[in-house]
Design an enzyme around this catalytic site. Sequence first.
Site, PDB file in Angstrom:
ATOM      1  CE  LYS A  67     -84.054  58.437 -48.129  1.00 61.08           C
ATOM      2  NZ  LYS A  67     -84.613  57.585 -49.670  1.00 61.08           N
TER       3      LYS A  67
ATOM      4  CG  HIS B 218     -74.333  55.107 -42.772  1.00 54.91           C
ATOM      5  ND1 HIS B 218     -74.562  54.802 -42.631  1.00 54.91           N
ATOM      6  CD2 HIS B 218     -73.496  56.985 -42.539  1.00 54.91           C
ATOM      7  CE1 HIS B 218     -75.079  56.187 -40.975  1.00 54.91           C
ATOM      8  NE2 HIS B 218     -74.590  56.939 -41.315  1.00 54.91           N
TER       9      HIS B 218
ATOM     10  NE  ARG C  92     -79.322  48.924 -54.038  1.00 53.18           N
ATOM     11  CZ  ARG C  92     -79.250  50.086 -52.923  1.00 53.18           C
ATOM     12  NH1 ARG C  92     -79.277  51.174 -53.208  1.00 53.18           N
ATOM     13  NH2 ARG C  92     -78.621  49.580 -51.578  1.00 53.18           N
TER      14      ARG C  92
ATOM     15  CD  GLU D  57     -87.622  58.484 -39.159  1.00 53.81           C
ATOM     16  OE1 GLU D  57     -86.363  58.833 -38.719  1.00 53.81           O
ATOM     17  OE2 GLU D  57     -88.033  58.915 -40.294  1.00 53.81           O
TER      18      GLU D  57
HETATM   19  C1  MV4 Z   1     -82.244  56.386 -37.883  1.00 53.67           C
HETATM   20  C2  MV4 Z   1     -81.431  56.768 -36.693  1.00 53.67           C
HETATM   21  C3  MV4 Z   1     -81.944  56.490 -35.503  1.00 53.67           C
HETATM   22  N1  MV4 Z   1     -82.642  57.243 -35.917  1.00 53.67           N
HETATM   23  N2  MV4 Z   1     -82.872  56.776 -38.016  1.00 53.67           N
HETATM   24  C4  MV4 Z   1     -78.946  55.927 -41.069  1.00 53.67           C
HETATM   25  C5  MV4 Z   1     -78.905  55.254 -42.443  1.00 53.67           C
HETATM   26  C6  MV4 Z   1     -80.338  55.636 -42.820  1.00 53.67           C
HETATM   27  N3  MV4 Z   1     -80.692  55.194 -44.192  1.00 53.67           N
HETATM   28  C7  MV4 Z   1     -80.819  55.765 -41.691  1.00 53.67           C
HETATM   29  N4  MV4 Z   1     -79.794  55.956 -40.389  1.00 53.67           N
HETATM   30  C8  MV4 Z   1     -80.295  55.622 -39.370  1.00 53.67           C
HETATM   31  N5  MV4 Z   1     -81.695  56.428 -38.727  1.00 53.67           N
HETATM   32  C9  MV4 Z   1     -84.185  57.457 -36.273  1.00 53.67           C
HETATM   33  N6  MV4 Z   1     -84.845  58.259 -36.426  1.00 53.67           N
HETATM   34  C10 MV4 Z   1     -79.978  55.968 -37.574  1.00 53.67           C
HETATM   35  C11 MV4 Z   1     -79.433  55.777 -38.632  1.00 53.67           C
HETATM   36  C12 MV4 Z   1     -78.075  55.030 -38.964  1.00 53.67           C
HETATM   37  C13 MV4 Z   1     -78.067  53.897 -38.675  1.00 53.67           C
HETATM   38  C14 MV4 Z   1     -79.185  53.257 -39.709  1.00 53.67           C
HETATM   39  C15 MV4 Z   1     -79.066  51.609 -40.134  1.00 53.67           C
HETATM   40  C16 MV4 Z   1     -77.575  51.187 -40.183  1.00 53.67           C
HETATM   41  C17 MV4 Z   1     -76.371  51.960 -39.702  1.00 53.67           C
HETATM   42  C18 MV4 Z   1     -76.782  53.500 -39.194  1.00 53.67           C
HETATM   43  C19 MV4 Z   1     -75.449  53.683 -38.334  1.00 53.67           C
HETATM   44  C20 MV4 Z   1     -76.546  54.636 -38.343  1.00 53.67           C
HETATM   45  C21 MV4 Z   1     -77.196  55.921 -38.593  1.00 53.67           C
END
Ligand code: MV4
Length: 495
Positions: free
Chosen positions: A117, A236, A293, A201
């Site tokens: 990442k 997720h 993918r 973040e």
């Molecule tokens: C975040 C966030 C809030 N703020 N980043 C979850 C999966 C991963 N790819 C990144 N994710 C998140 N990153 C910041 N700065 C909240 C999530 C997140 C989330 C993101 C996409 C879809 C579902 C989610 C469920 C919980 C938290």
Amino acid sequence: MKITKLLVANRGEIAIRVMRSAREMGIKTVAVYSEADRNARHTQFADEAYLIGPPPSNQSYLLMDKIIEVAKACGADAIHPGYGFLSENAVFAQKVEANGIIFIGPTPESIDMMGDKLSAKQAAKKFNIPMVPGTDHAIVDVAEAKSVAAKAGYPILIKASAGGGGKGMRVVNNDEELEEQMHRAMSEALSAFGSDAVFIEKFVSSPRHIEIQVLADTQGNVVYLFERECSIQRRHQKLVEEAPSSVVSPEMRKAMGESAVNAAKACNYRGAGTVEFLVDADLNYYFLEMNTRLQVEHPVTEFITGLDLVREQILIAEGKPLSFTQEELKIHGHAIELRVTAEDPTNNFLPDIGKLITYRRPQGHGIRVDDGYEEGMDIPIYYDPLLSKLIVHAATRELACKKMIRAIDDYKISGVATTLPFGKYVMQHHAFLSGQFDTKFIETYFTPDQLKSENVEEEKIAALMAIKVLEENGTATIATHAVNEERSKWKINRL
Ligand code: MV4
């Protein structure tokens, strides 16, 4: 280079879906299968199939050398990894190419860059892609963490650089919690991913998850195939996806699309890829990560663009330039996908194993079912619980929701609990219908008793109807007939 024989290093619906496109292109198909999948549909569908090991995936579908050995022995000139398993494994991609076989996917370098990442953020930063305030390098000491947190403002999120899909994330609310949470995040990251690199973040609360599909050829042409809204998810795990998103305006779509194209350019991408964004309540969007993918939910994009993404992947792997430009791409109507998994929505979505006693697919205009099972088959316990993907396409979002409800009603599955009733709940929910929802949808609205009570209500109505008719006519035969009529009037199809 013309691909003549394709080995699909996967199972279930995606293996079949990939082989279908290959066959249409005149390419021979090769399946690999585990002992649990001797009679699986992907094994039967392929022109040739080879047993690669016992049921557990680390003894079968994850065996890189074994799979490459099969490909060489049968003369396959390309390998498609599907999703999951080896699809984002740079070592596998490298080994495949080192053996003179085409890997249908990006280069090992792109996979590596986007798999980490931090390196993904560093690459994306050079192209001015919007990023959540925070760091793009590993944080090692608490003092630095505190100063980053002060700048971004609490709450913050600590993320593992090697993580992804939500693994290894921790919310921190204040300075006092920071030290302990940082140490925990680092040691968890080390044991889970073999690297303790973490970054910070600003925490975006209740975000939407919107992603952009991209296609890149080996001549340097990159296009975006619009967005998919994937906010209806649980732990997720996405459950409902749609395209287009009801909150994305044409201007926002163009900006996000161009950012996604830039992310692809930043890692020298080739093939089909997905750039994930977080979207906040004010519709600001931020780069999250790039998936290197084909994704589970790619069919909604296929419906609205009219493209076959696997065919495009194969053509790109053969070295052909994209046969269309960005300007030629248009959104046609609206598509929704429901992931039908063998999980019980009335019991905390716990996996339900067993036999598909009844299995009848819905049919009709604008309905697509991508599945890997038949009536009478057992659902193996070794793999992910996805039974099928039910995808619908209609002229408008409203019509697509109605079509999805009809398709769910016509989908007859017994023997295992599935997410079908949950899908119907979503399609009838005011927040979903209005488009006003985010990644907290299930947490905010859904409780299992809402499915149970719906069934109870239907059953009560049907029972009352039966009693009434019996009282009036006094015969059971007429009663059954009358109940069926009432049922169809009331749209009751269970009892
Ligand atoms: C975040 C966030 C809030 N703020 N980043 C979850 C999966 C991963 N790819 C990144 N994710 C998140 N990153 C910041 N700065 C909240 C999530 C997140 C989330 C993101 C996409 C879809 C579902 C989610 C469920 C919980 C938290």
